[in-house]
Motif scaffolding. Structure first.
Motif, PDB file in Angstrom:
ATOM      1  N   GLU A  30      37.175  41.846  21.804  1.00  0.00           N
ATOM      2  CA  GLU A  30      37.114  40.337  22.391  1.00  0.00           C
ATOM      3  C   GLU A  30      38.539  39.783  23.094  1.00  0.00           C
ATOM      4  OE1 GLU A  30      35.410  37.404  24.485  1.00  0.00           O
ATOM      5  OE2 GLU A  30      34.380  38.853  23.508  1.00  0.00           O
ATOM      6  N   PRO A  31      39.562  40.043  22.374  1.00  0.00           N
ATOM      7  CA  PRO A  31      40.916  39.579  22.788  1.00  0.00           C
ATOM      8  C   PRO A  31      41.133  40.522  24.105  1.00  0.00           C
ATOM      9  CG  PRO A  31      41.171  39.731  20.455  1.00  0.00           C
ATOM     10  CD  PRO A  31      39.816  40.274  21.052  1.00  0.00           C
ATOM     11  N   ASP A  32      40.968  41.765  23.954  1.00  0.00           N
ATOM     12  CA  ASP A  32      41.175  42.919  25.103  1.00  0.00           C
ATOM     13  C   ASP A  32      40.256  42.394  26.333  1.00  0.00           C
ATOM     14  OD1 ASP A  32      43.245  43.964  23.709  1.00  0.00           O
ATOM     15  OD2 ASP A  32      41.989  45.527  23.061  1.00  0.00           O
ATOM     16  N   GLN A  33      39.204  42.051  26.113  1.00  0.00           N
ATOM     17  CA  GLN A  33      38.388  41.755  27.379  1.00  0.00           C
ATOM     18  C   GLN A  33      38.750  40.362  28.068  1.00  0.00           C
ATOM     19  OE1 GLN A  33      33.955  41.525  26.290  1.00  0.00           O
ATOM     20  NE2 GLN A  33      34.289  42.955  24.925  1.00  0.00           N
ATOM     21  N   GLN A  34      39.203  39.400  27.131  1.00  0.00           N
ATOM     22  CA  GLN A  34      39.675  38.366  27.626  1.00  0.00           C
ATOM     23  C   GLN A  34      41.099  38.463  28.592  1.00  0.00           C
ATOM     24  OE1 GLN A  34      40.070  35.505  24.348  1.00  0.00           O
ATOM     25  NE2 GLN A  34      38.047  35.139  24.241  1.00  0.00           N
ATOM     26  N   GLU A  35      41.876  39.274  28.065  1.00  0.00           N
ATOM     27  CA  GLU A  35      43.033  39.556  28.615  1.00  0.00           C
ATOM     28  C   GLU A  35      42.943  39.927  30.034  1.00  0.00           C
ATOM     29  OE1 GLU A  35      47.446  42.041  28.140  1.00  0.00           O
ATOM     30  OE2 GLU A  35      45.569  42.547  27.076  1.00  0.00           O
ATOM     31  N   LEU A  36      41.837  41.121  30.147  1.00  0.00           N
ATOM     32  CA  LEU A  36      41.570  41.821  31.263  1.00  0.00           C
ATOM     33  C   LEU A  36      41.051  40.525  32.370  1.00  0.00           C
ATOM     34  CD1 LEU A  36      40.433  45.213  30.098  1.00  0.00           C
ATOM     35  CD2 LEU A  36      42.275  44.910  31.719  1.00  0.00           C
ATOM     36  N   ARG A  37      39.949  39.898  31.817  1.00  0.00           N
ATOM     37  CA  ARG A  37      39.328  39.068  32.810  1.00  0.00           C
ATOM     38  C   ARG A  37      40.466  38.021  33.155  1.00  0.00           C
ATOM     39  NH1 ARG A  37      34.008  39.255  32.442  1.00  0.00           N
ATOM     40  NH2 ARG A  37      32.928  40.258  30.489  1.00  0.00           N
ATOM     41  N   GLN A  38      41.255  37.466  32.233  1.00  0.00           N
ATOM     42  CA  GLN A  38      42.365  36.607  33.051  1.00  0.00           C
ATOM     43  C   GLN A  38      43.282  37.228  33.849  1.00  0.00           C
ATOM     44  OE1 GLN A  38      44.230  35.547  29.325  1.00  0.00           O
ATOM     45  NE2 GLN A  38      42.875  33.970  28.751  1.00  0.00           N
ATOM     46  N   LEU A  39      43.470  38.457  33.780  1.00  0.00           N
ATOM     47  CA  LEU A  39      44.406  39.254  34.679  1.00  0.00           C
ATOM     48  C   LEU A  39      43.658  39.401  36.060  1.00  0.00           C
ATOM     49  CD1 LEU A  39      46.211  41.927  32.497  1.00  0.00           C
ATOM     50  CD2 LEU A  39      47.333  39.935  33.638  1.00  0.00           C
ATOM     51  N   ILE A  40      42.459  39.636  36.046  1.00  0.00           N
ATOM     52  CA  ILE A  40      41.584  39.643  37.235  1.00  0.00           C
ATOM     53  C   ILE A  40      41.646  38.555  37.915  1.00  0.00           C
ATOM     54  CG2 ILE A  40      39.179  40.019  38.049  1.00  0.00           C
ATOM     55  CD1 ILE A  40      38.934  42.062  35.845  1.00  0.00           C
ATOM     56  N   GLU A  41      41.321  37.374  37.167  1.00  0.00           N
ATOM     57  CA  GLU A  41      41.356  36.120  37.655  1.00  0.00           C
ATOM     58  C   GLU A  41      42.669  35.696  38.342  1.00  0.00           C
ATOM     59  OE1 GLU A  41      40.738  31.357  36.342  1.00  0.00           O
ATOM     60  OE2 GLU A  41      39.335  32.928  35.700  1.00  0.00           O
ATOM     61  N   ALA A  42      43.755  35.756  37.709  1.00  0.00           N
ATOM     62  CA  ALA A  42      44.941  35.526  37.980  1.00  0.00           C
ATOM     63  C   ALA A  42      45.551  36.333  39.351  1.00  0.00           C
ATOM     64  CB  ALA A  42      46.122  36.003  36.823  1.00  0.00           C
ATOM     65  N   SER A  43      45.128  37.547  39.282  1.00  0.00           N
ATOM     66  CA  SER A  43      45.513  38.391  40.517  1.00  0.00           C
ATOM     67  C   SER A  43      44.558  37.988  41.553  1.00  0.00           C
ATOM     68  CB  SER A  43      45.424  39.781  40.217  1.00  0.00           C
ATOM     69  OG  SER A  43      44.050  40.121  39.870  1.00  0.00           O
ATOM     70  N   ASP A  44      43.719  37.178  41.623  1.00  0.00           N
ATOM     71  CA  ASP A  44      42.694  36.790  42.556  1.00  0.00           C
ATOM     72  C   ASP A  44      42.048  38.235  42.966  1.00  0.00           C
ATOM     73  OD1 ASP A  44      41.345  34.782  43.764  1.00  0.00           O
ATOM     74  OD2 ASP A  44      42.826  34.579  45.480  1.00  0.00           O
ATOM     75  N   PHE A  45      41.712  39.159  42.340  1.00  0.00           N
ATOM     76  CA  PHE A  45      41.358  40.316  42.738  1.00  0.00           C
ATOM     77  C   PHE A  45      40.198  40.473  43.615  1.00  0.00           C
ATOM     78  CE2 PHE A  45      39.372  44.574  42.155  1.00  0.00           C
ATOM     79  CZ  PHE A  45      40.133  45.232  42.403  1.00  0.00           C
ATOM     80  N   PHE A  46      39.060  39.608  43.209  1.00  0.00           N
ATOM     81  CA  PHE A  46      38.217  39.899  44.329  1.00  0.00           C
ATOM     82  C   PHE A  46      38.450  39.377  45.719  1.00  0.00           C
ATOM     83  CE2 PHE A  46      35.924  40.626  40.465  1.00  0.00           C
ATOM     84  CZ  PHE A  46      35.121  41.553  40.804  1.00  0.00           C
ATOM     85  N   GLN A  47      39.670  38.635  45.855  1.00  0.00           N
ATOM     86  CA  GLN A  47      39.862  38.055  47.076  1.00  0.00           C
ATOM     87  C   GLN A  47      41.084  38.906  47.792  1.00  0.00           C
ATOM     88  OE1 GLN A  47      37.992  35.557  48.419  1.00  0.00           O
ATOM     89  NE2 GLN A  47      37.178  35.459  46.431  1.00  0.00           N
ATOM     90  N   LEU A  48      41.665  39.866  47.302  1.00  0.00           N
ATOM     91  CA  LEU A  48      42.414  40.920  47.841  1.00  0.00           C
ATOM     92  C   LEU A  48      41.853  41.788  48.927  1.00  0.00           C
ATOM     93  CD1 LEU A  48      44.035  42.193  44.703  1.00  0.00           C
ATOM     94  CD2 LEU A  48      45.168  40.713  46.262  1.00  0.00           C
TER      95      LEU A  48
END
Length: 101
Positions: A30-48
């Motif tokens: 779970e902590p690794d899942q949360q880290e990856l989800r936070q990084l996706i959100e912080a990088s605004d990945f789906f808007q790149l």
């Protein structure tokens, strides 16, 4: 959610060995899942800007093709190293860390 990454280019690049590797978030703690989800959100990945090929004129530089798929939503970007912005670099490095475990 599934994240795949493919590393290409650079002085030690062998095209036949450059295969995308995938991380299944559900298989991670779970902590690794949360880290990856936070990084996706912080990088605004789906808007790149979507990009599946490296920038022209940079064959000797390392580039990463990163694809994030969640349900019916899928997005791919191709970025040169060193990766900017820092949040996107954090995502790339975190994914690389999990595929090399």
């Amino acid at each position: 959610m599934r994240i795949s990454i493919k590393e290409s280019g650079g002085p030690a690049f062998f095209p036949g060995l450059a295969k995308a590797r995938t991380v299944e978030l559900d298989a991670l703690p779970e902590p690794d899942q949360q880290e990856l989800r936070q990084l996706i959100e912080a990088s605004d990945f789906f808007q790149l800007p979507q990009r599946t090929d490296p920038e022209p004129g940079n064959p000797g530089r390392v580039h990463y093709t990163l694809t994030v798929a969640e349900g019916k939503r899928e997005h791919t970007v191709c970025v040169l190293a060193p990766v900017n912005p820092p949040a996107l670099d954090g995502l790339v490095q975190c994914v690389r860390r999990h595929i090399n475990c």
